[in-house]
Design a protein around this motif. Structure first.
Motif, PDB file in Angstrom:
ATOM      1  N   GLY A   1       0.802  -1.216   0.000  1.00 19.19           N
ATOM      2  CA  GLY A   1       0.000   0.000   0.000  1.00 19.19           C
ATOM      3  C   GLY A   1       0.836   1.268   0.000  1.00 19.19           C
ATOM      4  N   ASN A   2       2.146   1.123   0.016  1.00 22.69           N
ATOM      5  CA  ASN A   2       3.010   2.311   0.046  1.00 22.69           C
ATOM      6  C   ASN A   2       3.834   2.446  -1.233  1.00 22.69           C
ATOM      7  N   ASP A   3       3.231   2.088  -2.353  1.00 24.93           N
ATOM      8  CA  ASP A   3       3.925   2.211  -3.639  1.00 24.93           C
ATOM      9  C   ASP A   3       4.326   3.662  -3.881  1.00 24.93           C
ATOM     10  N   GLY A   4       5.517   3.849  -4.411  1.00 25.80           N
ATOM     11  CA  GLY A   4       5.945   5.168  -4.868  1.00 25.80           C
ATOM     12  C   GLY A   4       6.432   6.101  -3.768  1.00 25.80           C
ATOM     13  N   LYS A   5       6.348   5.673  -2.505  1.00 23.89           N
ATOM     14  CA  LYS A   5       6.784   6.571  -1.429  1.00 23.89           C
ATOM     15  C   LYS A   5       8.282   6.407  -1.167  1.00 23.89           C
ATOM     16  N   VAL A   6       8.921   7.528  -0.905  1.00 22.69           N
ATOM     17  CA  VAL A   6      10.364   7.484  -0.610  1.00 22.69           C
ATOM     18  C   VAL A   6      10.568   8.167   0.739  1.00 22.69           C
ATOM     19  N   ILE A   7      11.102   7.416   1.690  1.00 22.22           N
ATOM     20  CA  ILE A   7      11.347   8.013   3.005  1.00 22.22           C
ATOM     21  C   ILE A   7      12.770   8.544   3.076  1.00 22.22           C
ATOM     22  N   GLN A   8      12.991   9.417   4.032  1.00 16.03           N
ATOM     23  CA  GLN A   8      14.339   9.956   4.226  1.00 16.03           C
ATOM     24  C   GLN A   8      15.270   8.805   4.610  1.00 16.03           C
ATOM     25  N   PRO A   9      16.379   8.639   3.877  1.00 13.26           N
ATOM     26  CA  PRO A   9      17.282   7.529   4.206  1.00 13.26           C
ATOM     27  C   PRO A   9      17.942   7.742   5.574  1.00 13.26           C
ATOM     28  N   GLU A  10      18.281   6.644   6.220  1.00  8.55           N
ATOM     29  CA  GLU A  10      18.927   6.710   7.535  1.00  8.55           C
ATOM     30  C   GLU A  10      20.046   5.678   7.587  1.00  8.55           C
ATOM     31  N   GLY A  11      20.914   5.817   8.581  1.00  8.37           N
ATOM     32  CA  GLY A  11      21.965   4.848   8.789  1.00  8.37           C
ATOM     33  C   GLY A  11      23.284   5.308   8.216  1.00  8.37           C
ATOM     34  N   ILE A  12      24.120   4.344   7.869  1.00  9.72           N
ATOM     35  CA  ILE A  12      25.459   4.639   7.370  1.00  9.72           C
ATOM     36  C   ILE A  12      25.468   4.547   5.846  1.00  9.72           C
ATOM     37  N   LEU A  13      26.176   5.473   5.218  1.00 10.58           N
ATOM     38  CA  LEU A  13      26.318   5.428   3.760  1.00 10.58           C
ATOM     39  C   LEU A  13      27.317   4.336   3.376  1.00 10.58           C
ATOM     40  N   ALA A  14      27.027   3.640   2.307  1.00 13.40           N
ATOM     41  CA  ALA A  14      27.923   2.567   1.862  1.00 13.40           C
ATOM     42  C   ALA A  14      29.311   3.113   1.502  1.00 13.40           C
TER      43      ALA A  14
END
Lengths: 208, 361
Positions: free
Chosen positions: B252-265
């Protein structure tokens, strides 16, 4: 096709299993920030063990149905437990839409109440800003998720977010860029101008 | 001036040689991917050939019909799937349907799918189908539930649907799923896309014919291997200070983009990056090898903008959630209700769900 249909028989015991949310009230919020508004998508999913209780909070006349008035009253009560601040100013959260599942779905732990709300904020100027969200609705039996959606408006860049352990709240820094600097056409123009300058300089150097 | 032209030619020579070498590789890759599509189309047509006219009508939909986004991880009884139900198929039809799924997926991916389905049969046979009880009674004096609950689990409760006409050129889609499984494969020419999809497992560990099966065991173990490969400073970046109790971008959450979190690769060393890619491959590699290789190359290219976030215990066996999020990838791994024996996961590409990049409007 190997193991697929070989499962009947020879099954080891596994712990008693439940398919769906049981004794928690999941409250998931997604926050969407724009220059003049902040929108909230709030999804509330009661677990199996809480379904009757939650339904009872909404179905106040106990007729087994959620009327529009009952739904709206509950949605307003829920939003009354939410504190939203933009640049430290409390913002009034207005209900936009509410939908309620059938009790049968709720009782299986899969019925989700969906609330959509918004707040208008004075047009914020370029620079750093902050939004803070706090949800204390029915905290005795709830678990929470809160996330910011990446803004559709390219002028807005999200910064660092801070949450409490249970995710009741999220405080988020964001930056609003100036109109021109965030416009891709403007950026392309600047890039072309810079490339032109470099080429001119290079030409001069070659002739010298 | 002539000298300059010659110098330019010498400078361009390595590039031209590289292009000449790369071209056959690219063409070969496209040919192999095209061969996979042809095989999937043949399997789809073979399956359709086993159906009566009525069954075909039940099983096929327009490519852009609402059926495309109408998938779920819920069991029958809560969510009514469309398409052909396995329990209503003849053995020949079941075999053809599974052959189609196998043709679209990798060997490992198909195994994972069957392990998830067998897990649901275990759930059914061990009482899981009767645990959707409703303590406390229903509203308005209606029956309150208790055992029964109307939920149906097991191998018979998986459905297959085809959207669009199987084709080696035009877009079409295979939708296969049931409880704890939603596989959406969009095929557009030589390209196959498996986002969004939801592989899950309950029980997460069971025994079948004397063999221990963990449908999402690699996802668990590789996640823990990665978090334990980080140093203290990296852990501080990767581990979130709060609990994540469920999927953030579930159905039900198609197309949504949340703010990324954590460590960058980009803050990981080469070995750690390899571990991260290996974790992602557990989802990407469900699809056939050719399509998975193309997707992995894209994920690798986007690694500098890809985040890895973790919440919970870092000792394998503990309760932990993790998320991998890049420009074209979202993977979430989320134990449910504090139970490591009940795992939900989601695999999305916000830029290419349902093959959006390849489908011309």
């Amino acid at each position: 096709m190997n193991r697929l249909f070989a499962v009947l028989g020879c099954l080891a015991m596994v712990p008693a299993a439940n398919a769906h949310r049981l004794d928690e009230y999941l409250q998931a919020t997604r926050i969407s920030i724009d220059i003049t508004r902040v929108d909230l998508e709030i999804d509330l999913t009661p677990g199996v063990a809480l379904a009757s209780k939650v339904f009872g909070w909404i179905d106040t006349n106990r007729d087994g149905e959620i009327s529009n008035a009952e739904g709206e009253a509950y949605a307003r009560e829920m939003l009354g437990s939410v504190v939203l601040k933009v640049d430290d100013w409390p913002a009034a959260v207005k209900l936009v839409e509410a939908s309620f599942p059938q009790f049968s779905d709720m009782s299986e732990g899969v019925g989700t109440i969906r609330l959509r709300a918004t707040t208008s904020v004075p047009a914020a100027g370029p620079g750093r800003h902050q939004v803070s969200f706090l949800n204390m609705h029915r905290s005795e039996a709830s678990v929470y998720l809160v996330n910011a959606l990446v803004p559709a408006n390219r002028r807005i860049q999200l910064g660092v977010g801070r949450r409490d352990t249970a995710q009741h709240g999220l405080t988020l820094e964001y930056t609003i860029g100036t109109d021109a600097s965030s416009d891709p056409a403007f950026a392309l123009l600047v890039a072309l101008a810079m490339a032109g300058c470099l080429l001119l300089r290079h030409g001069h150097a070659l002739r010298a | 001036m002539r000298m300059r032209k010659r110098e330019w030619l010498f400078a361009a020579l390595p590039v031209l040689i590289l292009l000449a070498l790369a071209l056959p590789v690219a063409v070969g890759f496209q040919q192999r991917a095209g061969a996979v599509t042809a095989k999937v189309v043949d399997s789809a047509n073979a399956f359709l050939a086993t159906l009566s006219a009525t069954e075909r009508t039940k099983c096929t939909f327009g490519f852009t019909s609402p059926q495309r986004t109408g998938w779920s991880n819920f069991p029958t009884g809560i969510f009514q799937r469309n398409g052909m139900r396995f329990g209503d198929m003849t053995p020949e039809q079941r075999k053809a349907a599974l052959s189609l799924v196998a043709a679209a997926l990798s060997r490992e991916g198909y195994q994972k799918v069957t392990d998830i389905m067998n897990g649901d049969e275990v759930l059914k046979n061990t009482g899981g189908g009767r645990t959707g009880g409703r303590p406390g009674g229903g509203p308005g004096g209606r029956p309150g539930g208790g055992p029964g609950g109307g939920l149906r689990f097991g191998l018979d409760e998986y459905y297959i649907a085809l959207l669009g006409t199987p084709s080696t050129t035009a877009p079409w889609m295979i939708q296969f799923g049931g409880h704890h499984l939603a596989i959406n494969v969009t095929v557009v020419g030589a390209n196959s896309v498996m986002t969004p999809s939801l592989p899950a497992a309950q029980p997460a560990k069971y025994t079948l014919n004397g063999q221990t099966i963990r449908p999402l065991g690699h996802e668990n173990d590789k996640g823990f291997a990665l978090i334990n490969a980080l140093n203290a400073a990296q852990l501080k970046r990767a581990v979130l200070s709060y609990k994540v109790t469920d999927l953030v971008l579930g159905p039900g959450n198609d197309g949504k983009v949340i703010q990324p979190e954590g460590i960058l690769a980009s803050e990981l060393d080469a070995g750690q990056q390899a571990l991260l890619l290996d974790v992602a491959h557990e989802w990407v590699g469900i699809l056939n090898d050719e399509a998975a290789a193309a997707k992995m190359a894209e994920i690798k290219a986007n690694l500098p903008q890809t985040y890895f976030a973790w919440s919970g215990a870092t000792k394998n066996g503990g309760l932990a959630y993790y998320r991998i999020q890049g420009p074209t990838l979202v993977i979430e791994y989320a134990p449910q209700q504090g139970d490591i024996d009940h795992i939900h996961t989601i695999y999305r590409d916000p830029t290419n769900d349902y093959g959006a990049k390849f489908v011309r409007p």
